[in-house]
Design a protein around this motif. Sequence first.
Motif, PDB file in Angstrom:
ATOM      1  N   HIS A  72       0.898  -1.303   0.157  1.00 12.73           N
ATOM      2  CA  HIS A  72      -0.001   0.024   0.005  1.00 12.73           C
ATOM      3  C   HIS A  72       0.843   1.300  -0.187  1.00 12.73           C
ATOM      4  O   HIS A  72       0.582   2.312  -0.590  1.00 12.73           O
ATOM      5  CB  HIS A  72      -0.889  -0.028   1.188  1.00 12.73           C
ATOM      6  CG  HIS A  72      -1.966   1.122   1.156  1.00 12.73           C
ATOM      7  ND1 HIS A  72      -2.972   1.226   0.199  1.00 12.73           N
ATOM      8  CD2 HIS A  72      -1.899   2.362   2.033  1.00 12.73           C
ATOM      9  CE1 HIS A  72      -3.552   2.365   0.663  1.00 12.73           C
ATOM     10  NE2 HIS A  72      -3.014   3.139   1.656  1.00 12.73           N
ATOM     11  N   SER A  73       1.854   1.250   0.543  1.00 17.29           N
ATOM     12  CA  SER A  73       2.918   2.296   0.669  1.00 17.29           C
ATOM     13  C   SER A  73       3.622   2.612  -0.634  1.00 17.29           C
ATOM     14  O   SER A  73       3.820   3.917  -0.950  1.00 17.29           O
ATOM     15  CB  SER A  73       3.824   2.118   1.559  1.00 17.29           C
ATOM     16  OG  SER A  73       3.619   2.044   2.970  1.00 17.29           O
ATOM     17  N   ASN A  76       1.025   4.483  -2.730  1.00 18.12           N
ATOM     18  CA  ASN A  76       1.090   5.789  -2.389  1.00 18.12           C
ATOM     19  C   ASN A  76       2.192   6.516  -2.919  1.00 18.12           C
ATOM     20  O   ASN A  76       2.079   7.479  -3.559  1.00 18.12           O
ATOM     21  CB  ASN A  76       1.002   5.919  -0.950  1.00 18.12           C
ATOM     22  CG  ASN A  76       0.138   5.453   0.097  1.00 18.12           C
ATOM     23  OD1 ASN A  76      -1.193   5.567  -0.524  1.00 18.12           O
ATOM     24  ND2 ASN A  76       0.073   5.194   1.370  1.00 18.12           N
ATOM     25  N   SER A  77       3.515   5.610  -3.058  1.00 18.18           N
ATOM     26  CA  SER A  77       4.803   6.530  -3.568  1.00 18.18           C
ATOM     27  C   SER A  77       4.246   6.621  -5.365  1.00 18.18           C
ATOM     28  O   SER A  77       4.605   7.669  -5.956  1.00 18.18           O
ATOM     29  CB  SER A  77       5.688   5.692  -3.405  1.00 18.18           C
ATOM     30  OG  SER A  77       6.274   5.910  -2.168  1.00 18.18           O
ATOM     31  N   LYS A 142      -1.098  11.933   2.210  1.00 21.46           N
ATOM     32  CA  LYS A 142       0.079  11.802   0.969  1.00 21.46           C
ATOM     33  C   LYS A 142      -0.228  12.945  -0.071  1.00 21.46           C
ATOM     34  O   LYS A 142       0.924  13.289  -0.867  1.00 21.46           O
ATOM     35  CB  LYS A 142      -0.164  10.470   0.295  1.00 21.46           C
ATOM     36  CG  LYS A 142      -1.436  10.261  -0.379  1.00 21.46           C
ATOM     37  CD  LYS A 142      -1.339   8.707  -0.808  1.00 21.46           C
ATOM     38  CE  LYS A 142      -2.664   8.396  -1.650  1.00 21.46           C
ATOM     39  NZ  LYS A 142      -3.665   7.974  -0.673  1.00 21.46           N
ATOM     40  N   THR A 221       3.878  12.528   6.387  1.00 17.29           N
ATOM     41  CA  THR A 221       3.030  11.198   6.497  1.00 17.29           C
ATOM     42  C   THR A 221       3.325  10.352   7.579  1.00 17.29           C
ATOM     43  O   THR A 221       4.614   9.862   7.809  1.00 17.29           O
ATOM     44  CB  THR A 221       2.974  10.259   5.426  1.00 17.29           C
ATOM     45  OG1 THR A 221       4.638  10.053   5.098  1.00 17.29           O
ATOM     46  CG2 THR A 221       2.555  11.152   3.836  1.00 17.29           C
ATOM     47  N   ASN A 224       0.023   4.475   8.408  1.00 19.91           N
ATOM     48  CA  ASN A 224       0.315   3.503   7.547  1.00 19.91           C
ATOM     49  C   ASN A 224      -0.494   3.515   6.419  1.00 19.91           C
ATOM     50  O   ASN A 224       0.063   3.251   5.300  1.00 19.91           O
ATOM     51  CB  ASN A 224       0.262   2.020   8.322  1.00 19.91           C
ATOM     52  CG  ASN A 224       1.276   1.597   9.295  1.00 19.91           C
ATOM     53  OD1 ASN A 224       2.338   2.007   9.195  1.00 19.91           O
ATOM     54  ND2 ASN A 224       0.759   0.691  10.293  1.00 19.91           N
ATOM     55  N   GLN A 226      -1.227   6.315   4.932  1.00 18.17           N
ATOM     56  CA  GLN A 226      -0.429   7.503   4.115  1.00 18.17           C
ATOM     57  C   GLN A 226       1.110   7.373   3.856  1.00 18.17           C
ATOM     58  O   GLN A 226       1.414   8.237   3.190  1.00 18.17           O
ATOM     59  CB  GLN A 226      -0.839   8.832   4.942  1.00 18.17           C
ATOM     60  CG  GLN A 226      -2.194   9.050   4.980  1.00 18.17           C
ATOM     61  CD  GLN A 226      -3.195   9.164   4.027  1.00 18.17           C
ATOM     62  OE1 GLN A 226      -2.662   9.773   2.749  1.00 18.17           O
ATOM     63  NE2 GLN A 226      -4.322   8.692   3.925  1.00 18.17           N
ATOM     64  N   LYS A 227       1.746   6.516   4.222  1.00 20.76           N
ATOM     65  CA  LYS A 227       3.305   6.505   4.128  1.00 20.76           C
ATOM     66  C   LYS A 227       3.565   6.239   2.734  1.00 20.76           C
ATOM     67  O   LYS A 227       2.857   5.521   1.995  1.00 20.76           O
ATOM     68  CB  LYS A 227       3.695   5.390   5.472  1.00 20.76           C
ATOM     69  CG  LYS A 227       3.918   5.938   6.612  1.00 20.76           C
ATOM     70  CD  LYS A 227       4.578   4.805   7.422  1.00 20.76           C
ATOM     71  CE  LYS A 227       4.641   5.077   8.945  1.00 20.76           C
ATOM     72  NZ  LYS A 227       5.141   4.005   9.718  1.00 20.76           N
ATOM     73  N   THR A 228       4.425   6.891   2.371  1.00 16.59           N
ATOM     74  CA  THR A 228       5.020   6.327   0.939  1.00 16.59           C
ATOM     75  C   THR A 228       6.062   5.221   1.165  1.00 16.59           C
ATOM     76  O   THR A 228       6.741   4.883   2.362  1.00 16.59           O
ATOM     77  CB  THR A 228       5.783   7.507   0.261  1.00 16.59           C
ATOM     78  OG1 THR A 228       7.016   8.120   1.127  1.00 16.59           O
ATOM     79  CG2 THR A 228       4.871   8.476   0.157  1.00 16.59           C
ATOM     80  N   ALA A 229       6.723   4.725   0.203  1.00 17.97           N
ATOM     81  CA  ALA A 229       7.413   3.404   0.121  1.00 17.97           C
ATOM     82  C   ALA A 229       8.942   3.709   0.957  1.00 17.97           C
ATOM     83  O   ALA A 229       9.419   2.981   1.812  1.00 17.97           O
ATOM     84  CB  ALA A 229       7.971   3.034  -1.130  1.00 17.97           C
ATOM     85  N   ALA A 232       8.244   3.733   4.720  1.00 16.13           N
ATOM     86  CA  ALA A 232       7.801   2.399   5.128  1.00 16.13           C
ATOM     87  C   ALA A 232       9.036   1.665   5.306  1.00 16.13           C
ATOM     88  O   ALA A 232       9.205   0.792   6.190  1.00 16.13           O
ATOM     89  CB  ALA A 232       6.760   1.831   4.094  1.00 16.13           C
TER      90      ALA A 232
END
Length: 279
Positions: A72-73, A76-77, A142, A221, A224, A226-229, A232
């Motif tokens: 999921h991260s 988001n990225s 994000k 962010t 979890n 909204q976090k980007t890779a 993460a």
Amino acid sequence: MVKAKRKRITNSVLTYGILCLALIWTIFPIYWMVKSSVSLNSEMYVARPALFSKVITFDHYVDLIFNTTFLHSVWNSLVVATITTVICLTIGILGAYAMTRLKYPGRELFRSSIIVSYLMPTAVLFVPMYVFVSSLGFYDNKYALLIIYPTFVVPYCCYMLISYFKAIPYALEEAALIDGCNRMQTLWHIIIPIALPGIAVVGTFAFTMAWNEYLYAMIMTTSNAQKTATVAISAFKFADSAIWGRIMSASVVCSLPVTILYIAAQSLLISGKYEGSVK
């Protein structure tokens, strides 16, 4: 004759030797990342890990996919980097065209300010950016990064595209204007197709800049969802300990989109499309 031949052989050996060392220096970290992602923990957590894995396992990838929210991260990225690239390329193309083709007061000042904005360290602005974006209600979102990233990606796009647009003969635009095209039609039908290799290069690097960015993503962010890779991956390290299996497998997964993008963009990286067009 013999001395010249020996000199050529010596130069070739030195050249290829240096190139081989540079290749090993470049490839080895990638190899170690992939190798560690498929190694057992018992092989990684030793004082002197082996150069080659005795047993190959995909348990780290299974753990990453099913026991974490890393995919999921990555999504988001991907969303943030793609939208950022589209926005910055659009603004960059229009800005670079205006600063190379249009004549207006202060054009040189705008061009110089682009260079200054491009050279300014991004870490200098993270406090005012945090305050500004938080005041807009985008904290832990994000999409706040879509406001922040263009502040340093757009100057890069403009700075790089200016040199590409300046290399295109102005006679092509004059011919299009004489045939009845306006400025936007000239930009869309003449400039962009010719500058497509440069636009592909700039777009690829713009995507990479947004994909790899860590500082603003870490600040803006936190959850979890909204976090980007990049954020993460850093979350897999706790104090003085790190889950190296997850970190390495996540790094491999995180490198795939950019690698695929570079391979796909190679077909556009063709120079000399306009050679002979004004003869």
